[in-house]
Motif scaffolding. Structure first.
Motif, PDB file in Angstrom:
ATOM      1  N   VAL A  93      -3.327   3.133   6.524  1.00  0.00           N
ATOM      2  CA  VAL A  93      -2.599   1.870   6.648  1.00  0.00           C
ATOM      3  C   VAL A  93      -3.200   0.845   5.697  1.00  0.00           C
ATOM      4  N   GLY A  94      -2.360  -0.002   5.132  1.00  0.00           N
ATOM      5  CA  GLY A  94      -2.820  -1.107   4.308  1.00  0.00           C
ATOM      6  C   GLY A  94      -2.083  -1.161   2.985  1.00  0.00           C
ATOM      7  N   PRO A  95      -2.069  -2.332   2.374  1.00  0.00           N
ATOM      8  CA  PRO A  95      -2.683  -3.598   2.800  1.00  0.00           C
ATOM      9  C   PRO A  95      -2.032  -4.198   4.065  1.00  0.00           C
ATOM     10  N   VAL A  96      -2.827  -5.074   4.709  1.00  0.00           N
ATOM     11  CA  VAL A  96      -2.387  -5.808   5.896  1.00  0.00           C
ATOM     12  C   VAL A  96      -2.683  -7.280   5.658  1.00  0.00           C
ATOM     13  N   HIS A  97      -1.752  -8.154   6.048  1.00  0.00           N
ATOM     14  CA  HIS A  97      -1.956  -9.606   5.949  1.00  0.00           C
ATOM     15  C   HIS A  97      -1.610 -10.273   7.275  1.00  0.00           C
ATOM     16  N   HIS A 177       4.769  -5.338   0.354  1.00  0.00           N
ATOM     17  CA  HIS A 177       5.114  -6.756   0.304  1.00  0.00           C
ATOM     18  C   HIS A 177       4.287  -7.554   1.320  1.00  0.00           C
ATOM     19  N   ALA A 178       3.140  -7.007   1.700  1.00  0.00           N
ATOM     20  CA  ALA A 178       2.322  -7.663   2.713  1.00  0.00           C
ATOM     21  C   ALA A 178       1.859  -9.044   2.273  1.00  0.00           C
ATOM     22  N   ALA A 179       1.565  -9.217   0.975  1.00  0.00           N
ATOM     23  CA  ALA A 179       1.053 -10.502   0.485  1.00  0.00           C
ATOM     24  C   ALA A 179       2.153 -11.521   0.219  1.00  0.00           C
TER      25      ALA A 179
END
Length: 418
Positions: A93-97, A177-179
Motif C-alpha cells: 500500500v502507498g503512497p498514503v496522504h 493521486h494521493a497527493a
C-alpha cells in the motif's frame, strides 16, 4: 445472600456506587486506568475507527481511494492505521496522504500531508495484520472531516474494509493521486471504506477512548449519509460538550449484521474484541448494544446464551481494567423475523441488563403505547433501524458520569443483573 451484579457494582464508574450504594472500593486495575495517572498524562486516543472485515466481491487497486471520515476528539500528530485482517496474502500500500476534507473529493490546500511508515512511502501489510503510519505533523480539530487518500498499485480482491460507511468517499481515475488537493481525479463516489480502520491523535490532556461495540444499530443504518448522525456520533458530541469528558475520543465498532455468539459476514463481537476494541489506544470503556441478530436468526436459543456472552466480554475487558457498559436491545416489532417467542428472549435479556444498571436504550426509543415497537418518529422503516432522532435519543440515554475517564476503574462497569 443476593448475588451482586455481574462484576459491576464495585466500580466508581457506576454513578459513584449507585448499584451497591456507598463509596466504591479502592482500585485494583492496571495503573494506566487509574484516575490519578490519567490526570497527569497526555493521552493518545482514537478519534475515528470502524470495524474491519472482508468485503466480498470488492476489488481495489490500480488507482487511489479518498476516504472521508469524521473525527470525534481533536488533537495533534495523527496516526492512520491500515488493515489487511481479512486478507489471504500480503498487500503493498502507498503512497498514503491525510488532510482536512474540503468537500467532494477535494482536500483543503496545505493540509494534505504524506503518511510514512518508518519513513517509507509504501508498506507491505502481512495477511491478517495491520500497520501504523508514522505521526503526521497536523492538528485535527474535533468534529472535522478528514480525507485519507490511499493508493494501491496492484488490485486486491475481497479487500478489507467497512461496507456501510454512511459517508460518501471517492475513487480516482487510474494511477496515484494521493497527493492531489483537487477533486479532479476523484470521479467515482462510493459508500464504503477500504483498508483504513483507525485514526488516533494526541489529545494534549488526560482522556482516552470509548468504543461503541455493536451491530447495524451502532453502525448507523437508517441515519442520513454524510451527516454523522449515528448514535456514537451523538455520544461523541455530548462528551465533547462535557468538561469532564472533553478529551475523550469515540470509536464506532458497529458492524451491520454482526452477532455476539456466531460469525456471519463478519466475526462475532466476541471473536473480534481484540482487533476492533483492545487494539485501539487509551480504551477505558466499551458500550455494548448487540444481540438482536442472534435472537432473530435463532442463534440465541435462550436469554442465557446472550447473557453468558455479555459476562465473558465483561470479564475479558475487566482483566485489562476496561469497563463494560451494557445496553438493552432496542425494539424490533415489524421485522419479518419477529415472533413472540423471540421477543420473549429480548425482554428477558433486557430485564437482566436493567437489573445490572445498564443503559436503557430500549426505554429511550420504544413506543409507550406498544413497548415492543419503536416510536413512530424513531422508526426509519421496517421496525428495526432508527432515524437520526432515534439515534440522538439513544445517545442521550447514556449517563456521561459513567464515562468520565478520571474516575477509578475496577474491572467492569455495568454488566448483567442477577
Amino acid at each position: 445472600m443476593r448475588r451482586r451484579s455481574f462484576v459491576a457494582g464495585t466500580t466508581a464508574l457506576v454513578a459513584g456506587g449507585a448499584l451497591a450504594g456507598g463509596t466504591p472500593a479502592a482500585a485494583t486495575t492496571p495503573a494506566r486506568t487509574q484516575g490519578a495517572a490519567r490526570a497527569a498524562a497526555t493521552m493518545r486516543a482514537g478519534t475515528w475507527g470502524a470495524g474491519a472485515y472482508g468485503l466480498d466481491g470488492v476489488t481495489f487497486g490500480g488507482r487511489t481511494g479518498r476516504f472521508i471520515v469524521r473525527t470525534s476528539v481533536g488533537g495533534t500528530s495523527p496516526r492512520v492505521r491500515l488493515s489487511n485482517v481479512a486478507g489471504a496474502e500480503p498487500i503493498t500500500v502507498g503512497p498514503v496522504h491525510l488532510g482536512l476534507h474540503a468537500g467532494g473529493g477535494a482536500v483543503t490546500p496545505g493540509t494534505n500531508k504524506a503518511v510514512t511508515f518508518g519513513g517509507a512511502t509504501t508498506i507491505t501489510i502481512a495477511a491478517g495484520a495491520v500497520v501504523l503510519g508514522d505521526p503526521v505533523d497536523l492538528t485535527l480539530p474535533a468534529q472535522a472531516d478528514l480525507a485519507v487518500s490511499v493508493h494501491v498499485a496492484t488490485p486486491v480482491a475481497n479487500v478489507t474494509g467497512h461496507s456501510i460507511a454512511a459517508q460518501r468517499s471517492y475513487l480516482s481515475i487510474d494511477g496515484d493521486h494521493a497527493a492531489d488537493e483537487s477533486a479532479t481525479a476523484y470521479v467515482t463516489p462510493i459508500s464504503q471504506w477500504y483498508l483504513i480502520d483507525e485514526v488516533t491523535v494526541e489529545t494534549g490532556a488526560a482522556g482516552g477512548t470509548v468504543v461503541c461495540l455493536g451491530d447495524s444499530i451502532t453502525d448507523g443504518v437508517g441515519s442520513v449519509s454524510g451527516t454523522n448522525q449515528r448514535w456514537p456520533d451523538f455520544l461523541a458530541r455530548r462528551l465533547l460538550a462535557n468538561t469532564a469528558t472533553a478529551a475523550v475520543g469515540v470509536v464506532n465498532a458497529g458492524i451491520s449484521g454482526n452477532r455476539v455468539l456466531w460469525d456471519g459476514a463478519s466475526p462475532s463481537s466476541q471473536a473480534r474484541l481484540d482487533r476492533d476494541v483492545l487494539s485501539h489506544p487509551g480504551v477505558y470503556a466499551v458500550v455494548l448494544v448487540e444481540g438482536i441478530n442472534d435472537i432473530a436468526s435463532g442463534k440465541a436459543a435462550t436469554a442465557g446464551d446472550l447473557l453468558a456472552a455479555y459476562r465473558q466480554l465483561g470479564e475479558r475487558l475487566g482483566m485489562l481494567g476496561i469497563g463494560l457498559l451494557c445496553g438493552t436491545i432496542t425494539p424490533w416489532l415489524g421485522s419479518a423475523s419477529w415472533t413472540e417467542q423471540k421477543e420473549a428472549i429480548r425482554e428477558e435479556v433486557n430485564a437482566a441488563v436493567r437489573a445490572g444498571g445498564g443503559v436503557d436504550f430500549d426505554l429511550a426509543v420504544r413506543d409507550p403505547a406498544n413497548p415492543q415497537r419503536l416510536r413512530a418518529e424513531y422508526d426509519s422503516g421496517g421496525g428495526v433501524h432508527l432515524t437520526p432522532a432515534g439515534y440522538q435519543a439513544m445517545a442521550d440515554a447514556v449517563d456521561l458520569a459513567l464515562l468520565d475517564p478520571a474516575r477509578t476503574l475496577i474491572q467492569s462497569m455495568i454488566g448483567v443483573g442477577p
